[in-house]
Write a protein that holds these residues in place. Structure first.
Motif, PDB file in Angstrom:
ATOM      1  N   ILE A  32      -0.047  -0.030  15.428  1.00 19.32           N
ATOM      2  CA  ILE A  32       1.131   0.719  15.880  1.00 19.32           C
ATOM      3  C   ILE A  32       2.129  -0.221  16.556  1.00 19.32           C
ATOM      4  CG2 ILE A  32       1.925   2.473  17.526  1.00 19.32           C
ATOM      5  CD1 ILE A  32      -0.646   4.015  16.932  1.00 19.32           C
ATOM      6  N   ILE A  33       1.621  -1.068  17.421  1.00 17.78           N
ATOM      7  CA  ILE A  33       2.482  -2.022  18.130  1.00 17.78           C
ATOM      8  C   ILE A  33       3.182  -2.943  17.139  1.00 17.78           C
ATOM      9  CG2 ILE A  33       2.476  -3.989  19.716  1.00 17.78           C
ATOM     10  CD1 ILE A  33       0.165  -2.615  21.191  1.00 17.78           C
ATOM     11  N   ARG A  34       2.428  -3.395  16.140  1.00 16.01           N
ATOM     12  CA  ARG A  34       2.996  -4.330  15.161  1.00 16.01           C
ATOM     13  C   ARG A  34       4.160  -3.689  14.403  1.00 16.01           C
ATOM     14  NH1 ARG A  34      -1.744  -6.564  12.456  1.00 16.01           N
ATOM     15  NH2 ARG A  34      -1.664  -4.739  11.094  1.00 16.01           N
ATOM     16  N   THR A  35       4.010  -2.435  14.016  1.00 19.33           N
ATOM     17  CA  THR A  35       5.077  -1.757  13.283  1.00 19.33           C
ATOM     18  C   THR A  35       6.294  -1.525  14.169  1.00 19.33           C
ATOM     19  OG1 THR A  35       3.617  -0.677  11.676  1.00 19.33           O
ATOM     20  CG2 THR A  35       5.729   0.389  12.116  1.00 19.33           C
ATOM     21  N   ASP A  61       0.847  -1.191   0.000  1.00 15.34           N
ATOM     22  CA  ASP A  61       0.000   0.000   0.000  1.00 15.34           C
ATOM     23  C   ASP A  61       0.884   1.244   0.000  1.00 15.34           C
ATOM     24  OD1 ASP A  61      -1.879   1.960   0.296  1.00 15.34           O
ATOM     25  OD2 ASP A  61      -2.347   1.512   2.385  1.00 15.34           O
ATOM     26  N   SER A  62       1.339   1.656  -1.184  1.00 17.72           N
ATOM     27  CA  SER A  62       2.306   2.747  -1.271  1.00 17.72           C
ATOM     28  C   SER A  62       1.753   4.069  -0.753  1.00 17.72           C
ATOM     29  CB  SER A  62       2.764   2.932  -2.723  1.00 17.72           C
ATOM     30  OG  SER A  62       1.675   3.290  -3.554  1.00 17.72           O
ATOM     31  N   LYS A  63       0.432   4.197  -0.658  1.00 18.17           N
ATOM     32  CA  LYS A  63      -0.151   5.453  -0.192  1.00 18.17           C
ATOM     33  C   LYS A  63       0.109   5.686   1.293  1.00 18.17           C
ATOM     34  CE  LYS A  63      -3.896   5.479  -3.601  1.00 18.17           C
ATOM     35  NZ  LYS A  63      -5.364   5.494  -3.794  1.00 18.17           N
ATOM     36  N   ALA A  64       0.555   4.638   1.979  1.00 18.97           N
ATOM     37  CA  ALA A  64       0.711   4.759   3.427  1.00 18.97           C
ATOM     38  C   ALA A  64       2.142   5.059   3.849  1.00 18.97           C
ATOM     39  CB  ALA A  64       0.233   3.474   4.108  1.00 18.97           C
ATOM     40  N   THR A  65       3.048   5.333   2.902  1.00 16.07           N
ATOM     41  CA  THR A  65       4.442   5.532   3.289  1.00 16.07           C
ATOM     42  C   THR A  65       4.752   6.977   3.642  1.00 16.07           C
ATOM     43  OG1 THR A  65       5.197   5.977   1.051  1.00 16.07           O
ATOM     44  CG2 THR A  65       5.164   3.682   1.741  1.00 16.07           C
ATOM     45  N   ALA A 124       8.681   7.922  12.015  1.00 15.32           N
ATOM     46  CA  ALA A 124       8.374   8.023  10.590  1.00 15.32           C
ATOM     47  C   ALA A 124       7.585   6.817  10.098  1.00 15.32           C
ATOM     48  CB  ALA A 124       9.669   8.166   9.791  1.00 15.32           C
ATOM     49  N   SER A 125       7.874   5.643  10.661  1.00 10.72           N
ATOM     50  CA  SER A 125       7.205   4.419  10.199  1.00 10.72           C
ATOM     51  C   SER A 125       5.718   4.399  10.556  1.00 10.72           C
ATOM     52  CB  SER A 125       7.887   3.183  10.798  1.00 10.72           C
ATOM     53  OG  SER A 125       7.654   3.100  12.197  1.00 10.72           O
ATOM     54  N   LEU A 126       5.318   5.233  11.501  1.00  6.47           N
ATOM     55  CA  LEU A 126       3.913   5.235  11.932  1.00  6.47           C
ATOM     56  C   LEU A 126       3.053   6.202  11.132  1.00  6.47           C
ATOM     57  CD1 LEU A 126       4.392   5.109  15.815  1.00  6.47           C
ATOM     58  CD2 LEU A 126       3.894   3.218  14.247  1.00  6.47           C
ATOM     59  N   ILE A 127       3.683   7.108  10.381  1.00  6.83           N
ATOM     60  CA  ILE A 127       2.920   8.070   9.587  1.00  6.83           C
ATOM     61  C   ILE A 127       2.068   7.333   8.551  1.00  6.83           C
ATOM     62  CG2 ILE A 127       3.070  10.000   7.969  1.00  6.83           C
ATOM     63  CD1 ILE A 127       3.886  10.738  10.785  1.00  6.83           C
ATOM     64  N   GLY A 128       0.779   7.653   8.528  1.00  4.62           N
ATOM     65  CA  GLY A 128      -0.118   7.046   7.548  1.00  4.62           C
ATOM     66  C   GLY A 128      -0.703   5.707   7.958  1.00  4.62           C
ATOM     67  N   GLY A 149       7.304   7.259  -2.688  1.00  7.86           N
ATOM     68  CA  GLY A 149       6.097   6.565  -2.266  1.00  7.86           C
ATOM     69  C   GLY A 149       6.096   5.085  -2.557  1.00  7.86           C
ATOM     70  N   VAL A 150       7.261   4.432  -2.514  1.00  8.07           N
ATOM     71  CA  VAL A 150       7.310   2.995  -2.722  1.00  8.07           C
ATOM     72  C   VAL A 150       7.028   2.285  -1.409  1.00  8.07           C
ATOM     73  CG1 VAL A 150       8.959   3.198  -4.593  1.00  8.07           C
ATOM     74  CG2 VAL A 150       9.783   2.911  -2.263  1.00  8.07           C
ATOM     75  N   GLY A 151       6.681   0.999  -1.516  1.00  7.76           N
ATOM     76  CA  GLY A 151       6.508   0.202  -0.308  1.00  7.76           C
ATOM     77  C   GLY A 151       5.099   0.218   0.230  1.00  7.76           C
ATOM     78  N   GLY A 152       4.980   0.025   1.553  1.00 13.79           N
ATOM     79  CA  GLY A 152       3.667  -0.094   2.162  1.00 13.79           C
ATOM     80  C   GLY A 152       3.642   0.448   3.568  1.00 13.79           C
ATOM     81  N   THR A 153       2.608   0.066   4.311  1.00 17.61           N
ATOM     82  CA  THR A 153       2.438   0.542   5.680  1.00 17.61           C
ATOM     83  C   THR A 153       3.680   0.226   6.520  1.00 17.61           C
ATOM     84  OG1 THR A 153       0.044   0.263   5.569  1.00 17.61           O
ATOM     85  CG2 THR A 153       1.041   0.294   7.753  1.00 17.61           C
ATOM     86  N   GLY A 154       4.176   1.241   7.214  1.00 18.53           N
ATOM     87  CA  GLY A 154       5.353   1.057   8.064  1.00 18.53           C
ATOM     88  C   GLY A 154       6.667   1.262   7.356  1.00 18.53           C
ATOM     89  N   GLY A 155       6.627   1.716   6.099  1.00 18.78           N
ATOM     90  CA  GLY A 155       7.861   1.884   5.330  1.00 18.78           C
ATOM     91  C   GLY A 155       8.844   2.836   5.976  1.00 18.78           C
ATOM     92  N   GLY A 156       8.353   3.951   6.468  1.00 12.16           N
ATOM     93  CA  GLY A 156       9.199   4.865   7.230  1.00 12.16           C
ATOM     94  C   GLY A 156      10.122   5.720   6.402  1.00 12.16           C
TER      95      GLY A 156
END
Length: 439
Positions: free
Chosen positions: A403-406, A124-128, A387-391, A137-144
């Motif tokens: 949040i905990i998982r990331t 989910d690149s929109k979440a980086t 930074a990894s938690l943004i989005g 904007g590559v990657g996914g949730t938690g990319g940071g």
């Protein structure tokens, strides 16, 4: 076997003995594994407890104890009898092969299983953080941050510290651009304390670093709870900076830099993982990818250690029983400075010492979790955790599972930065340590 585990866990539940499972956010929609998958995970978790014990035995053979080995000394190791004993070498390899079997047949398949269920978040690149800040904007949730650094480690030959081939290459990757790796410049490492409870007005290189506590207290109190002064100082962790940028360190950084460096071995293991999972390379830049990188690195290390123990055994049998290299302290002047830089399990670890008139004048260490868990710096830029938690999309704010998982994907180790605090803002106790007394 799984049926037996199911019945065993059911007994725990009936007795109210949930242990580590007692505080789960049951019913949260972001728990995506099926009951069958959960059963597999629990079964392998229980098995891992035994495997972990055997891994500790391995370290004890050559290290004396786990987790902090006693055998390492300047110039070599003291575990001479163990290294020269064929039975001890054989025991080490036997335990290693058992552990390797678990990694390949349980650990990695479990990561694939979880990765499949959370594949949507991993891509989910929109979440980086990078996309939100106008980046690729590559990657996914938690990319940071998408900036990675490795000091490099594990020399593979005896050609010298700066010339040896390394198992983990050193370097820097910026913006998730794995088409190139930048050379590491040690002089560009700095530490900032703008948002840390220490005195200081500018970033300093570790050789000149200062660690002078300056606790500024908590901010407002609301509904009985006290809050941090997040616009000011709010952490006991300093903010490391590399070349005026924030970077992430750890298994993911080592794998990304290995691929960017076109390291044959690392590229093979990362490519095999992505191919078997039918995953794009951008999946690495996510919480799932960070978790997977640790598993991929574990498989790589397990296989490499088999090669190393065979090499050690061959050397001993051929008569090479050296465990120590002679050195001369007289070669060091009364005024000097030096550093040790290595890759610990959680990432880049550095110690810097400056000696004046034969005495330690300054000693600074930047540990992996300092790089990742650091607060904002003097330019208000976020550290890797933040930074990894943004989005990140949270299904239930009262159950911050996502949040905990990331954060867990970084494998935090910040015990030395955690201080006991009353959440109501009450001062519990104050201690002063007198370091001027002599023994």
């Amino acid at each position: 076997e799984f049926k037996a585990i199911q019945e065993r866990v059911a007994k725990f539940v009936k007795q109210g003995r949930l242990g580590i499972f007692g505080n789960g956010y049951w019913g949260n929609p972001h728990y995506k594994l099926t009951p069958e998958q959960n059963l597999i995970g629990v079964a392998h978790y229980l098995l891992a407890l035994d495997v972990q014990r055997d891994m500790a035995k391995m370290q004890a053979i050559f290290g004396g104890k786990n987790p902090h080995p006693q055998s390492i000394v300047v110039g070599g190791v003291t575990c001479v009898q163990d290294i020269q004993n064929p039975a001890r070498l054989a025991l080490f390899k036997s335990l290693l092969l058992q552990g390797t079997k678990f990694v390949k047949e349980a650990y990695l398949p479990d990561v694939y299983m979880a990765g499949t269920m959370y594949a949507g978040e991993a891509t989910d690149s929109k979440a980086t953080f990078s996309e939100l800040m106008g980046g690729k904007g590559v990657g996914g949730t938690g990319g940071g941050l998408l900036n990675f650094m490795s000091y490099g480690d594990f020399r593979l030959d005896d050609t010298g510290f700066y010339k040896s081939a390394l198992l983990f290459p050193k370097g820097v990757v910026m913006g998730g651009d794995i088409s190139k790796v930048l050379p590491l410049d040690e002089e560009k490492i700095m530490e900032d304390v703008t948002h840390s409870w220490y005195k200081g007005d500018k970033p300093l290189h570790p050789y000149d670093g200062q660690t002078i506590p300056e606790y500024t207290g908590l901010d407002r109190r609301e509904n009985g709870d006290a809050y941090l002064k997040t616009k000011e100082k709010y952490s006991w962790i300093k903010s490391p900076i590399y070349n005026d940028a924030r970077v992430e360190v750890g298994p993911l950084a080592r794998m990304v830099i290995g691929v960017a460096s076109k390291d044959e071995r690392i590229t093979k293991y990362v490519t095999n993982f992505l191919t078997r999972g039918n995953l794009p390379v951008t999946v690495l830049f996510s919480t799932v990818g960070r978790t997977a990188a640790r598993a991929v690195e574990t498989e790589l290390m397990a296989d490499v250690m088999v090669e190393w123990i065979d090499e050690l055994t061959k050397n001993v049998l051929s008569g090479d029983k050296s465990t120590w290299t002679e050195f001369d302290f007289d070669a060091v002047s009364v005024s000097a400075k030096g550093r040790g830089m290595a890759e610990a399990p959680r990432g880049a670890l550095g110690h810097w010492v400056r000696i004046e008139e034969g005495k330690v004048a300054n000693y600074q260490a930047i540990v992996p979790s300092t790089w990742n868990a650091a607060p904002r710096d003097h330019k208000n830029r976020l550290g890797a955790y933040e930074a990894s938690l943004i989005g990140t999309k949270v299904a239930n704010p009262e159950q911050p599972l996502e949040i905990i998982r990331t954060i867990h994907s970084f494998d935090p180790c910040i015990a030395c930065a955690v201080h006991v605090v009353d959440t109501k803002g009450k001062e519990l106790a104050v201690y002063k340590v007198d370091t001027s007394c002599s023994i």
